[in-house]
Scaffold this active site. Sequence first.
Site, PDB file in Angstrom:
ATOM      1  N   SER A  55      83.583 -81.994 -37.102  1.00 54.65           N
ATOM      2  CA  SER A  55      83.803 -80.551 -37.171  1.00 54.65           C
ATOM      3  C   SER A  55      84.401 -80.179 -38.513  1.00 54.65           C
ATOM      4  O   SER A  55      84.601 -81.030 -39.370  1.00 54.65           O
ATOM      5  CB  SER A  55      84.750 -80.120 -36.062  1.00 54.65           C
ATOM      6  OG  SER A  55      86.052 -80.597 -36.335  1.00 54.65           O
ATOM      7  N   LYS A  56      84.708 -78.903 -38.664  1.00 55.82           N
ATOM      8  CA  LYS A  56      85.249 -78.407 -39.941  1.00 55.82           C
ATOM      9  C   LYS A  56      86.479 -79.216 -40.330  1.00 55.82           C
ATOM     10  O   LYS A  56      86.747 -79.448 -41.499  1.00 55.82           O
ATOM     11  CB  LYS A  56      85.680 -76.937 -39.819  1.00 55.82           C
ATOM     12  CG  LYS A  56      84.712 -76.046 -39.105  1.00 55.82           C
ATOM     13  CD  LYS A  56      84.988 -76.004 -37.603  1.00 55.82           C
ATOM     14  CE  LYS A  56      83.668 -76.068 -36.846  1.00 55.82           C
ATOM     15  NZ  LYS A  56      83.781 -76.653 -35.516  1.00 55.82           N
ATOM     16  N   ARG A  57      87.198 -79.595 -39.307  1.00 59.30           N
ATOM     17  CA  ARG A  57      88.429 -80.349 -39.512  1.00 59.30           C
ATOM     18  C   ARG A  57      88.241 -81.605 -40.367  1.00 59.30           C
ATOM     19  O   ARG A  57      89.169 -82.103 -40.996  1.00 59.30           O
ATOM     20  CB  ARG A  57      88.956 -80.706 -38.124  1.00 59.30           C
ATOM     21  CG  ARG A  57      90.136 -81.588 -38.032  1.00 59.30           C
ATOM     22  CD  ARG A  57      90.710 -81.479 -36.616  1.00 59.30           C
ATOM     23  NE  ARG A  57      89.635 -81.504 -35.599  1.00 59.30           N
ATOM     24  CZ  ARG A  57      89.229 -82.618 -35.011  1.00 59.30           C
ATOM     25  NH1 ARG A  57      89.778 -83.753 -35.311  1.00 59.30           N
ATOM     26  NH2 ARG A  57      88.265 -82.588 -34.107  1.00 59.30           N
ATOM     27  N   HIS A  58      87.018 -82.125 -40.378  1.00 57.03           N
ATOM     28  CA  HIS A  58      86.775 -83.336 -41.147  1.00 57.03           C
ATOM     29  C   HIS A  58      86.413 -83.058 -42.601  1.00 57.03           C
ATOM     30  O   HIS A  58      85.926 -83.931 -43.304  1.00 57.03           O
ATOM     31  CB  HIS A  58      85.671 -84.159 -40.495  1.00 57.03           C
ATOM     32  CG  HIS A  58      86.082 -84.717 -39.168  1.00 57.03           C
ATOM     33  ND1 HIS A  58      85.739 -84.114 -37.973  1.00 57.03           N
ATOM     34  CD2 HIS A  58      86.829 -85.784 -38.847  1.00 57.03           C
ATOM     35  CE1 HIS A  58      86.250 -84.815 -36.979  1.00 57.03           C
ATOM     36  NE2 HIS A  58      86.914 -85.825 -37.474  1.00 57.03           N
ATOM     37  N   GLY A  59      86.638 -81.812 -43.044  1.00 58.53           N
ATOM     38  CA  GLY A  59      86.322 -81.508 -44.427  1.00 58.53           C
ATOM     39  C   GLY A  59      84.854 -81.193 -44.595  1.00 58.53           C
ATOM     40  O   GLY A  59      84.203 -80.751 -43.657  1.00 58.53           O
TER      41      GLY A  59
END
Length: 478
Positions: free
Chosen positions: A253-257
């Site tokens: 997800s976005k959280r992974h950059g």
Amino acid sequence: MNDHVRTRFAPAPSGSLHVGNVRTGLFSWLWARHNGGAFILRVEDTDASRVTEEAVHGVIESLRWLGIEWEEGPDVGGPHQPYRQSQRSLVYREQVDRLLTRGDAYPCYCTPEELEERRQLSLAQGRAPGYDGRCRNLTAEEREAFERQGRAAAIRFRMPDEEQSVHDLVKGEVRWAPGQLQDFVLMRSDGTPTFLLAVAVDDMLMGVTHVVRGDDLLTAAPRNARVIEALGGTPPAYAHVPQVNGPDGRPLSKRHGSTSIESFREQGFLPEALMNYLALLGWSKDERTTFLTKQELIGSFDLDRVSSNPAAFDVQKLEWMNNHYIQRLDDDDLAARCLHFLSEAGVLPDLSVLRRAMPLVKERMKRLTESVELLRFLFTDDVTPNEQAGELIARAPEGYLSTAADRLERVEPWSEEAIHRALDEVATAAGLNRTKGWQPIRAAVTGSNVSPPLPGSLELLGREATVARLRKAATRAG
RNA sequence: GCCCCCAUCGUCUAGCGGCCUAGGAUUUCGCCCUUUCAAGGCGGCGGCACGGGUUCGAAUCCCGUUGGGGGCACCA
């Protein structure tokens, strides 16, 4: 081989296409190609508010760059146009009307607020929070009453009240007990179709034979299939592949950059490397094959060998694979690809020199972007030493760099071999071995303690610049 | 809460009852090569989540537990 195979990739272009989505699309495409069939690109924008034109273009660009092509799609057209769900309203309206007249769908007058209220109640009582079937069997009078109240109806599908099952090509036989899958909305009260309607209708009308998608859609499969059957069609075969996880084992997800295809391109990954890597994320040819060209992937891909457990994305392995592909690119090709990153960084190389520098750097790059730091010294005179280089220069013996400059000034011819010998002479004369003797020179000429092999680098740089940089560093060294 | 999916080295995986004292790749560590950095070669560390079965025999089959993920929307 089955040339009637038709698969599709139907992204909802609300954000960027991340590698997980694309991995799934890749499997879908490979399956079509493996069977000599057709691949369809369809834009899933039933919720038009979330879709931007740039996003659609981004999807097309990303797939193209990776090396995936399609026979039918929003940009290339095809016999089942249009390929954007937002432009197919009439089609959905028509099909939902058929379901309505057959009694496979019915109007539901419940308001979102009422549904939410009942949902909470169900949850509190420990029952399933889904739709309770309130409007399932309304009498004509009840409907009229709701209509008179001015209520707009959503259209729900009447899910058969029996056990549901799908034979999934990856997951196997999956079953749901009666009542587990509630009646779902096909068309919102504002007349727009939902994903569940659009997908079923499109897959049916577009002749899709195999639906390869993420396993988050597994429960959508029986619903899709029942709708298609109610419409008189034959459901496609389903293959639900596991999602791709981030390095922490959690869904990407976005959280992974930056995980978008675009960002991998910008980071200097080769499309052929990324495709190869992605194909191996959840699929394997056998116990040892690691490198496969596009053609080889097409030739050997098989849904049978798709793993049913989620895979984590490992950049390090991608980098290793990228380096492998970089090493095997021919010099002209590699130079052309590096050029983009160099100019992006403000380095404007001499093309001939750039090409000849490739053999020196190709096994040193995990990403194309690394060409900038590796080769900058060849194309600019601004070689301000970095910290380590500064130390190397400072610690060089008295007059060492001047001596090196003097010696190199006389090298004849200015070739890698001759330079190599000259460098050795200078080092030996100062009582230094190669490592100790060459490092100050490397530092003075490239501004770094790390560079491509020195003799070759100097040959490409040229005598004049080499000598000038040595003299300049010599004065600085004192 | 209910339903579904998943479970082999850190990571990607091979394995579909005996070929497994579990193979490959990557990562990591060591050595070799070596002008720095890489690349390359060689070698080492490292895993069948747990508990029950079934079987002459289980990583492989069954059940349970645990853990992770997904679904239960007028999102897709």
